[in-house]
Design an enzyme around this catalytic site. Sequence first.
Site, short mmCIF file in Angstrom:
data_model
loop_
_atom_site.label_atom_id
_atom_site.label_comp_id
_atom_site.label_asym_id
_atom_site.label_seq_id
_atom_site.Cartn_x
_atom_site.Cartn_y
_atom_site.Cartn_z
N SER A 72 42.62 172.20 -1.54
CA SER A 72 41.43 171.51 -2.05
C SER A 72 41.66 170.02 -2.08
O SER A 72 42.78 169.56 -2.30
CB SER A 72 41.13 172.03 -3.46
N TYR B 262 44.43 174.40 -12.50
CA TYR B 262 43.93 174.89 -11.20
C TYR B 262 44.39 173.95 -10.09
O TYR B 262 44.96 174.39 -9.09
CB TYR B 262 42.40 174.99 -11.19
N LYS C 3 47.15 174.40 -6.64
CA LYS C 3 46.96 174.06 -5.22
C LYS C 3 48.10 173.15 -4.75
O LYS C 3 48.63 173.31 -3.65
CB LYS C 3 45.60 173.39 -5.00
P1 NAD Z 1 35.65 182.99 -4.82
O1 NAD Z 1 36.03 183.20 -6.23
O2 NAD Z 1 34.26 183.22 -4.39
O3 NAD Z 1 36.57 183.89 -3.87
C1 NAD Z 1 37.90 184.20 -4.22
C2 NAD Z 1 38.05 185.71 -4.02
O4 NAD Z 1 39.38 186.07 -4.30
C3 NAD Z 1 37.14 186.52 -4.95
O5 NAD Z 1 36.46 187.49 -4.19
C4 NAD Z 1 38.11 187.17 -5.93
O6 NAD Z 1 37.67 188.46 -6.34
C5 NAD Z 1 39.38 187.25 -5.09
N1 NAD Z 1 40.64 187.23 -5.85
C6 NAD Z 1 41.01 186.36 -6.82
N2 NAD Z 1 42.25 186.66 -7.25
C7 NAD Z 1 42.67 187.74 -6.51
C8 NAD Z 1 43.84 188.52 -6.47
N3 NAD Z 1 44.87 188.27 -7.29
N4 NAD Z 1 43.92 189.54 -5.58
C9 NAD Z 1 42.89 189.82 -4.74
N5 NAD Z 1 41.73 189.12 -4.74
C10 NAD Z 1 41.64 188.10 -5.61
O7 NAD Z 1 36.13 181.52 -4.45
P2 NAD Z 1 35.82 180.65 -3.15
O8 NAD Z 1 34.91 179.53 -3.55
O9 NAD Z 1 35.47 181.52 -2.02
O10 NAD Z 1 37.28 180.01 -2.91
C11 NAD Z 1 38.17 180.60 -1.99
C12 NAD Z 1 39.43 179.75 -1.97
O11 NAD Z 1 39.09 178.41 -1.64
C13 NAD Z 1 40.15 179.68 -3.32
O12 NAD Z 1 41.55 179.66 -3.07
C14 NAD Z 1 39.71 178.34 -3.89
O13 NAD Z 1 40.68 177.80 -4.76
C15 NAD Z 1 39.59 177.52 -2.63
N6 NAD Z 1 38.67 176.38 -2.75
C16 NAD Z 1 37.38 176.60 -3.14
C17 NAD Z 1 36.51 175.49 -3.26
C18 NAD Z 1 35.09 175.68 -3.71
O14 NAD Z 1 34.46 174.68 -4.09
N7 NAD Z 1 34.56 176.86 -3.65
C19 NAD Z 1 36.97 174.22 -2.96
C20 NAD Z 1 38.30 174.05 -2.56
C21 NAD Z 1 39.15 175.15 -2.45
C1 WQD Z 2 30.09 168.09 -8.12
C2 WQD Z 2 29.43 166.92 -8.80
C3 WQD Z 2 29.74 166.80 -11.18
C4 WQD Z 2 27.51 170.42 -12.15
C5 WQD Z 2 35.05 171.33 -8.18
C6 WQD Z 2 36.53 171.52 -8.34
C7 WQD Z 2 37.20 171.51 -7.00
C8 WQD Z 2 36.54 172.54 -6.09
C9 WQD Z 2 35.07 172.25 -5.98
C10 WQD Z 2 37.83 174.53 -6.15
C11 WQD Z 2 30.31 166.29 -9.87
C12 WQD Z 2 28.28 167.03 -10.83
C13 WQD Z 2 28.12 169.40 -11.44
C14 WQD Z 2 26.44 170.13 -13.02
C15 WQD Z 2 26.61 167.82 -12.44
N1 WQD Z 2 36.75 173.85 -6.53
N2 WQD Z 2 27.67 168.12 -11.59
N3 WQD Z 2 26.02 168.83 -13.13
O1 WQD Z 2 33.81 168.89 -9.58
O2 WQD Z 2 33.59 167.99 -7.21
O3 WQD Z 2 34.86 170.08 -7.60
O4 WQD Z 2 34.52 172.32 -7.30
O5 WQD Z 2 38.71 174.19 -5.47
O6 WQD Z 2 38.55 171.81 -7.17
O7 WQD Z 2 37.02 170.43 -9.09
O8 WQD Z 2 32.40 170.09 -7.85
O9 WQD Z 2 30.19 171.13 -7.97
O10 WQD Z 2 31.59 171.03 -10.07
O11 WQD Z 2 30.56 168.94 -9.18
O12 WQD Z 2 26.22 166.65 -12.56
O13 WQD Z 2 25.85 171.03 -13.69
O14 WQD Z 2 28.25 167.38 -9.47
O15 WQD Z 2 29.87 165.86 -12.22
O16 WQD Z 2 30.12 164.90 -9.83
P1 WQD Z 2 33.66 169.15 -8.13
P2 WQD Z 2 31.15 170.40 -8.81
#
Ligand code: NAD
Ligand code: WQD
Length: 344
Positions: A126, A151, A155
């Site tokens: 991330s 969290y 990463k």
């Molecule tokens: P998500 O929660 O929708 O998907 C994660 C999946 O993993 C879920 O289906 C959950 O049930 C499964 N899971 C969690 N722990 C598990 C375990 N121990 N064993 C088996 N399954 C397990 O999340 P997402 O948004 O699809 O994110 C996927 C990956 O991308 C994560 O590693 C997250 O940290 C990373 N990521 C997400 C974002 C974002 O904004 N969504 C941003 C950056 C990185």
């Molecule tokens: C985006 C912008 C908020 C909600 C997070 C995690 C990051 C990744 C993605 C996993 C920010 C604003 C949000 C609301 C708002 N996840 N906001 N009102 O914070 O950039 O990233 O999710 O890896 O690790 O930190 O994403 O969607 O939460 O927020 O004003 O109800 O929207 O302040 O500026 P963020 P977000």
Amino acid sequence: MPKILVTGGTGYIGSHTVVELQQVGYDVIVVDNLSNSNIEVLNGIENITGIRPDFENIDCTDYVNMDRMFEKHAGIEGVIHFAASKAVGESVEKPLLYYRNNLVSLMNLLQLMPIHNVKNIVFSSSCTVYGQPDELPVTENAPIKPALSPYGKTKQIGEDIIRDTIHADKFYKAIILRYFNPIGAHSSAKIGELPIGVPNNLLPFVTQTAIGIRKQLQVFGNDYNTPDGSCIRDYIHVVDLAKAHVVSIERMLKNKSKENLEIFNLGTGRGLSVLEIVNTFEKVNGVKVPYRIVDRREGDIEQVWADPSYANKVLGWKANETVEETLRSAWKWELNLERKAKES
Ligand code: NAD
Ligand code: WQD
């Protein structure tokens, strides 16, 4: 076609990646413990591609059952590791859950891969590892800053675990993908971001406010040093993100790189503010999103967006979707969720 293991494959990004892998002919096995997703997602995937992926309801922290899974599905050629807990706020309240879930899962995979002769892994990281970058747009060479949450630390530590493991054993090939802010849904609206509880992220909150599930969006601050005072992020269509995983797996399977470890930023290179997202969402979908400005959210960084040129050049991948199309897809998904809720 090669067999690919997708952990977390019924999750938001994982399910979209399974679709893209199947559509270019990969044979996909999904491992997911359904802790943050629903088995129904497999129906959505099958509706889109016509292929229901093999599914194993296993917890990746369970070494014995993961070992059995690799035995059962012999011939896996690569792993895309999405499975993790990802709620920043929850990680502050439950750090041990996050360290255990996110790090033991990864270590189990890395220990089992050589036992089952699986060399290739794509790891979900991330842009959170950069914190508030000193320079924008942010490149892969930007310094890693102290994480603001357990969290974010998982990463950073996950990346270090991969780096150190590869340094010790060149058996492995890894690509670390640092996602910016994935939003939107598949154009079919058959898969998307599943709303479990009150959304933490902006887009699900916007769509739920627009459809009336939430009364009002809270905009966390408009006193930042940005043009309209609200925070800026790099919002990338989840399907563009999914396609980058297919390119990454292909890169490793076809030995296109001499490197054992590569790291790429996956973003559009376009920074958009919260208010720009809200206004564009209203315009392209013809709906209102009632909001009010409230105090800043603790831990929020002011602005971050990617320099994706390294991924563009070396991976040969580029985010193509416009923000308008991305926001239309998010709304179409929300409308489909409402239709399904009314039918059930
Ligand atoms: P998500 O929660 O929708 O998907 C994660 C999946 O993993 C879920 O289906 C959950 O049930 C499964 N899971 C969690 N722990 C598990 C375990 N121990 N064993 C088996 N399954 C397990 O999340 P997402 O948004 O699809 O994110 C996927 C990956 O991308 C994560 O590693 C997250 O940290 C990373 N990521 C997400 C974002 C974002 O904004 N969504 C941003 C950056 C990185
Ligand atoms: C985006 C912008 C908020 C909600 C997070 C995690 C990051 C990744 C993605 C996993 C920010 C604003 C949000 C609301 C708002 N996840 N906001 N009102 O914070 O950039 O990233 O999710 O890896 O690790 O930190 O994403 O969607 O939460 O927020 O004003 O109800 O929207 O302040 O500026 P963020 P977000």
